[in-house]
Design an enzyme around this catalytic site. Sequence first.
Site, PDB file in Angstrom:
ATOM      1  N   GLU A 157     -15.357  37.654 -14.975  1.00 62.17           N
ATOM      2  CA  GLU A 157     -15.908  37.730 -16.340  1.00 62.17           C
ATOM      3  C   GLU A 157     -15.092  38.596 -17.293  1.00 62.17           C
ATOM      4  OE1 GLU A 157     -20.027  38.839 -15.881  1.00 62.17           O
ATOM      5  OE2 GLU A 157     -20.379  37.318 -14.367  1.00 62.17           O
ATOM      6  N   GLU A 273     -21.470  30.346  -8.246  1.00 62.92           N
ATOM      7  CA  GLU A 273     -22.779  31.027  -8.366  1.00 62.92           C
ATOM      8  C   GLU A 273     -23.863  30.096  -8.927  1.00 62.92           C
ATOM      9  OE1 GLU A 273     -22.434  34.651 -10.613  1.00 62.92           O
ATOM     10  OE2 GLU A 273     -20.483  35.147  -9.768  1.00 62.92           O
TER      11      GLU A 273
HETATM   12  O1  G3I Z   1     -28.177  49.073  -4.456  1.00 62.09           O
HETATM   13  C1  G3I Z   1     -29.454  48.721  -3.907  1.00 62.09           C
HETATM   14  C2  G3I Z   1     -29.437  48.843  -2.401  1.00 62.09           C
HETATM   15  O2  G3I Z   1     -29.246  50.217  -2.011  1.00 62.09           O
HETATM   16  C3  G3I Z   1     -30.740  48.382  -1.864  1.00 62.09           C
HETATM   17  O3  G3I Z   1     -30.728  48.455  -0.450  1.00 62.09           O
HETATM   18  C4  G3I Z   1     -30.940  46.946  -2.296  1.00 62.09           C
HETATM   19  C5  G3I Z   1     -32.280  46.440  -1.785  1.00 62.09           C
HETATM   20  O4  G3I Z   1     -32.491  45.149  -2.279  1.00 62.09           O
HETATM   21  O5  G3I Z   1     -30.910  46.833  -3.730  1.00 62.09           O
HETATM   22  C6  G3I Z   1     -29.717  47.280  -4.289  1.00 62.09           C
HETATM   23  O6  G3I Z   1     -29.983  47.202  -5.643  1.00 62.09           O
HETATM   24  C7  G3I Z   1     -29.443  46.305  -6.497  1.00 62.09           C
HETATM   25  C8  G3I Z   1     -29.188  44.863  -6.010  1.00 62.09           C
HETATM   26  O7  G3I Z   1     -28.805  44.017  -7.127  1.00 62.09           O
HETATM   27  C9  G3I Z   1     -30.419  44.241  -5.387  1.00 62.09           C
HETATM   28  O8  G3I Z   1     -30.141  42.889  -5.190  1.00 62.09           O
HETATM   29  C10 G3I Z   1     -28.073  46.770  -7.014  1.00 62.09           C
HETATM   30  O9  G3I Z   1     -28.157  48.135  -7.361  1.00 62.09           O
HETATM   31  C11 G3I Z   1     -27.772  45.920  -8.246  1.00 62.09           C
HETATM   32  O10 G3I Z   1     -26.499  46.285  -8.825  1.00 62.09           O
HETATM   33  C12 G3I Z   1     -27.637  44.467  -7.810  1.00 62.09           C
HETATM   34  O11 G3I Z   1     -27.473  43.651  -8.969  1.00 62.09           O
HETATM   35  C13 G3I Z   1     -26.620  42.504  -8.773  1.00 62.09           C
HETATM   36  C14 G3I Z   1     -25.850  42.277 -10.077  1.00 62.09           C
HETATM   37  O12 G3I Z   1     -25.014  41.115  -9.956  1.00 62.09           O
HETATM   38  C15 G3I Z   1     -24.958  43.463 -10.388  1.00 62.09           C
HETATM   39  O13 G3I Z   1     -24.061  43.653  -9.336  1.00 62.09           O
HETATM   40  C16 G3I Z   1     -27.470  41.275  -8.478  1.00 62.09           C
HETATM   41  O14 G3I Z   1     -28.062  41.418  -7.186  1.00 62.09           O
HETATM   42  C17 G3I Z   1     -26.607  40.014  -8.494  1.00 62.09           C
HETATM   43  O15 G3I Z   1     -27.413  38.855  -8.400  1.00 62.09           O
HETATM   44  C18 G3I Z   1     -25.774  39.911  -9.780  1.00 62.09           C
HETATM   45  O16 G3I Z   1     -24.902  38.839  -9.618  1.00 62.09           O
HETATM   46  C19 G3I Z   1     -23.999  38.557 -10.711  1.00 62.09           C
HETATM   47  C20 G3I Z   1     -22.631  38.231 -10.156  1.00 62.09           C
HETATM   48  O17 G3I Z   1     -22.160  39.283  -9.350  1.00 62.09           O
HETATM   49  C21 G3I Z   1     -21.660  37.907 -11.285  1.00 62.09           C
HETATM   50  N1  G3I Z   1     -22.170  36.807 -12.113  1.00 62.09           N
HETATM   51  C22 G3I Z   1     -23.519  37.049 -12.649  1.00 62.09           C
HETATM   52  C23 G3I Z   1     -24.480  37.303 -11.489  1.00 62.09           C
HETATM   53  C24 G3I Z   1     -25.916  37.405 -11.949  1.00 62.09           C
HETATM   54  O18 G3I Z   1     -26.085  38.519 -12.755  1.00 62.09           O
END
Ligand code: G3I
Length: 356
Positions: A157, A273
């Site tokens: 991105e 994705e």
């Molecule tokens: O960090 C905790 C972890 O310690 C804990 O064990 C876990 C329990 O479920 O949760 C984690 O928390 C968050 C995680 O999502 C939960 O799924 C993370 O902090 C959080 O950063 C993470 O967000 C992800 C987001 O990207 C940012 O990285 C989303 O899952 C993920 O679906 C989303 O994916 C993005 C792609 O990478 C790029 N394209 C867009 C897409 C959707 O936003």
Amino acid sequence: MLNRRAFLRNAAATGAWLGVGMSGPAQAQTEGLRALAMRRNLAYGCATATDQLKDADFASALVREAGLLVAEYEMKRNAVERTRGHYDFAGGDALLNFAKAQGMALRGHTLVWFTSNPDWLPEAVKTSRDETLLTAYVNTMVRHYRGALHSWDVVNEAIDPTAGRSDGLRPCFWLEAFGPSYIDLAFQAARAADPSARLVYNDQGCEGGTEANHKFRAATLSFLEGALKRGVPIDALGLQGHLQAFGPPVDQKKLRVFLENVRALGLRILVTEHDVDDSGGSRDSAVRDQAVADASRRFLDVVFEAGGVDAVLTWGLSDRYLEQAGFLKFAPRRLPLDSALKRKPMWQAMARSLAG
Ligand code: G3I
């Protein structure tokens, strides 16, 4: 075991025999998207997380349906290098071990992104302008998984035409510190760390049917042409494939031309994705499911027609692990399996598209 009459009734209802050949009830009923994709010499897979693998029913659905995995968040820098210089590979390694044990592949996501970085990184980059804050991380990650991954999302991105830059790039701390060459640096470091790795530029704005998507496609093509002319080692374009069931539909003609132009650059294509946002539509889940399926098929039919597709991944396999319904909101139904792991119309649509 279903008798033949019951199976045919069941298969007709679920569409399980969609062009996959009626070579016996057992195979047609249990054959997943994994097998259908392999027939087209490509991989189908999905994003997942290690905590989801503890759910035995989900894990067996994953093995049936997916041949390729990607970490939803556990291989991002805010999960790997929370403390500067200290790498936590546990999440990625666990996913790699699960994939290997099940004959699946794993892809890496993502090395350089404007977000999901540890809190210390942006300030360190801004104050030091030290390129090794980018290249050393890429080198460490790619070397750790050297030869083991299907492909890497090296940069994620980096394009945002709405920001108004002439090069269409997204302003971010990487761009501010190193200029547009941060992208070149990332790919060159990845190539140096693993010459055999398949290196992907991954983004989310090229699929839709709006004028903004058309501008995004133009900016992406221009970026890719320029990068390849500079010798930047990009092997493939990753189309994230986040669609809307009730938004502007995919413009199949414009998408087709765009993909032809991308292929003409010698690049492979991955859908990285894919999911279909079903919010903003009907209260009736059957109506939402069908709109999701229709949107998915409109998109995938054009992608497969363009050729050069190495993989299609959905951003999750089942609605079970999507955010749950909020006040007056409905539980999202964006993925091929419902929360009970049953195949939905989106699964059928993907199967039909894969079956050609
Ligand atoms: O960090 C905790 C972890 O310690 C804990 O064990 C876990 C329990 O479920 O949760 C984690 O928390 C968050 C995680 O999502 C939960 O799924 C993370 O902090 C959080 O950063 C993470 O967000 C992800 C987001 O990207 C940012 O990285 C989303 O899952 C993920 O679906 C989303 O994916 C993005 C792609 O990478 C790029 N394209 C867009 C897409 C959707 O936003």
